[in-house]
Design a protein around this motif. Structure first.
Motif, short mmCIF file in Angstrom:
data_model
loop_
_atom_site.label_atom_id
_atom_site.label_comp_id
_atom_site.label_asym_id
_atom_site.label_seq_id
_atom_site.Cartn_x
_atom_site.Cartn_y
_atom_site.Cartn_z
N ILE A 1 -59.06 79.84 -7.88
CA ILE A 1 -57.76 79.64 -8.50
C ILE A 1 -56.76 80.56 -7.74
O ILE A 1 -56.95 81.76 -7.89
N PRO A 2 -55.47 80.10 -7.27
CA PRO A 2 -54.65 80.69 -6.81
C PRO A 2 -54.15 81.90 -7.78
O PRO A 2 -54.08 81.80 -8.89
N GLU A 3 -53.36 82.96 -7.27
CA GLU A 3 -53.00 84.19 -7.97
C GLU A 3 -52.01 83.46 -8.97
O GLU A 3 -51.90 83.98 -10.18
N ASP A 4 -50.98 82.97 -8.90
CA ASP A 4 -49.94 82.54 -9.39
C ASP A 4 -50.47 81.45 -10.69
O ASP A 4 -49.96 81.79 -11.61
N LYS A 5 -51.18 80.76 -10.29
CA LYS A 5 -51.75 80.02 -11.39
C LYS A 5 -52.71 80.76 -12.37
O LYS A 5 -52.96 80.52 -13.30
N MET A 6 -53.59 81.66 -11.67
CA MET A 6 -54.26 82.63 -12.41
C MET A 6 -53.44 83.33 -13.63
O MET A 6 -54.15 83.50 -14.65
N VAL A 7 -52.25 83.74 -13.06
CA VAL A 7 -51.43 84.51 -14.05
C VAL A 7 -50.99 83.48 -15.23
O VAL A 7 -51.16 83.83 -16.42
N PHE B 1 -57.95 74.78 -20.23
CA PHE B 1 -58.69 74.43 -18.93
C PHE B 1 -58.19 72.91 -18.64
O PHE B 1 -57.87 72.64 -17.38
N GLU B 2 -58.01 72.09 -19.60
CA GLU B 2 -57.39 70.67 -19.16
C GLU B 2 -55.81 70.90 -18.82
O GLU B 2 -55.66 69.96 -17.93
N LYS B 3 -55.24 71.54 -19.25
CA LYS B 3 -53.88 71.69 -18.79
C LYS B 3 -53.57 72.08 -17.60
O LYS B 3 -52.72 71.57 -16.73
N TYR B 4 -54.80 73.13 -16.95
CA TYR B 4 -54.52 73.45 -15.73
C TYR B 4 -55.68 72.43 -14.75
O TYR B 4 -55.86 72.83 -13.49
N ASN B 5 -56.10 71.70 -15.20
CA ASN B 5 -57.02 70.78 -14.53
C ASN B 5 -58.45 71.81 -13.74
O ASN B 5 -58.43 71.52 -12.63
N ILE B 6 -58.98 72.47 -14.56
CA ILE B 6 -60.12 73.30 -14.07
C ILE B 6 -61.03 73.15 -15.09
O ILE B 6 -60.76 72.76 -16.16
N ASP B 7 -62.17 73.56 -14.73
CA ASP B 7 -63.39 73.80 -15.67
C ASP B 7 -63.39 75.18 -15.91
O ASP B 7 -63.22 76.19 -15.18
N SER C 1 -63.74 82.32 -10.52
CA SER C 1 -62.44 83.00 -9.89
C SER C 1 -62.22 84.34 -10.60
O SER C 1 -61.84 85.32 -10.04
N ASN C 2 -62.45 84.37 -12.09
CA ASN C 2 -62.19 85.46 -12.80
C ASN C 2 -63.08 86.69 -12.20
O ASN C 2 -62.90 87.93 -12.00
N PHE C 3 -64.29 86.44 -11.75
CA PHE C 3 -65.30 87.23 -11.41
C PHE C 3 -64.95 88.03 -10.14
O PHE C 3 -65.04 88.94 -9.83
N TYR C 4 -64.31 86.93 -9.06
CA TYR C 4 -63.75 87.37 -7.91
C TYR C 4 -62.69 88.38 -8.02
O TYR C 4 -62.57 89.35 -7.30
N TYR C 5 -61.79 87.95 -8.80
CA TYR C 5 -60.55 88.96 -9.11
C TYR C 5 -61.04 90.31 -9.80
O TYR C 5 -60.23 91.24 -9.46
N THR C 6 -61.96 90.20 -10.62
CA THR C 6 -62.28 91.47 -11.35
C THR C 6 -62.95 92.32 -10.28
O THR C 6 -63.06 93.43 -10.36
N SER C 7 -63.72 91.70 -9.47
CA SER C 7 -64.45 92.65 -8.51
C SER C 7 -63.57 93.26 -7.52
O SER C 7 -63.77 94.33 -6.77
N ARG C 8 -62.16 92.86 -7.29
CA ARG C 8 -61.31 93.30 -6.75
C ARG C 8 -60.13 94.08 -7.70
O ARG C 8 -59.06 93.52 -8.08
N VAL C 9 -60.53 95.35 -7.99
CA VAL C 9 -59.88 95.92 -9.23
C VAL C 9 -58.26 95.97 -9.04
O VAL C 9 -57.41 95.85 -9.99
#
Length: 152
Positions: free
Chosen positions: A30-36, A67-73, A80-88
């Motif tokens: 998930i891109p950073e802006d969408k993740m925010v 999740f439905e609003k952003y069309n993700i599961d 994506s969250n695990f990836y971002y949390t690995s990069r503190v």
């Protein structure tokens, strides 16, 4: 010799506890802006659990709607969250942006609440004035009726 074993053991322990894991970027990250945006809505959804909705229900799980609003599961979010949390450092920046958005939303809510409260106060004042006017009319009417009775 004993000191050498302790130093070796402590250095081994420290080295083994540090994480040098570099995670591979997921294909459907998930891109950073969408993740925010997503994290902001998830925080709001999490806090909405304890608030009654329009059907007066509590403990409603709003995550599927987000999740439905952003069309993700949920799997895509977890990866994506695990990836971002690995990069503190990157995740810290994301959370700061989320915090700024939540603070801005809270400020807007407080402003609307203050306006609503002031309207309620104005409404109460107007109701009191109307009630006072009605009471004055009743008093005058009662006085005029009493005077009419006396005159007869």
């Amino acid at each position: 010799m004993n000191k050498f074993i302790y130093i070796f053991f402590i250095s081994f322990l420290i080295y083994s506890c540090t994480s040098n894991t570099i995670l591979k970027k997921p294909d459907d990250l998930i891109p950073e802006d969408k993740m925010v945006d997503l994290l902001t809505d998830l925080f709001l959804a999490d806090n909405a659990k304890n608030t009654k909705n329009l059907q007066l229900e509590r403990q409603v799980n709003y995550y599927p709607l987000v999740f439905e609003k952003y069309n993700i599961d949920s799997t895509q979010f977890k990866e994506s969250n695990f990836y971002y949390t690995s990069r503190v450092d990157e995740y810290d920046v994301l959370l700061l942006k989320v915090n700024e958005r939540l603070s801005a939303l809270n400020k807007k809510f407080e402003e609307l609440k203050r306006q609503e409260d002031s309207l309620v106060d104005v409404d109460k004042i107007m109701k009191n004035k109307v009630i006072d006017s009605i009471n004055n009319i009743k008093k005058r009417t009662v006085k005029s009726i009493k005077e009419d009775i006396r005159e007869r």
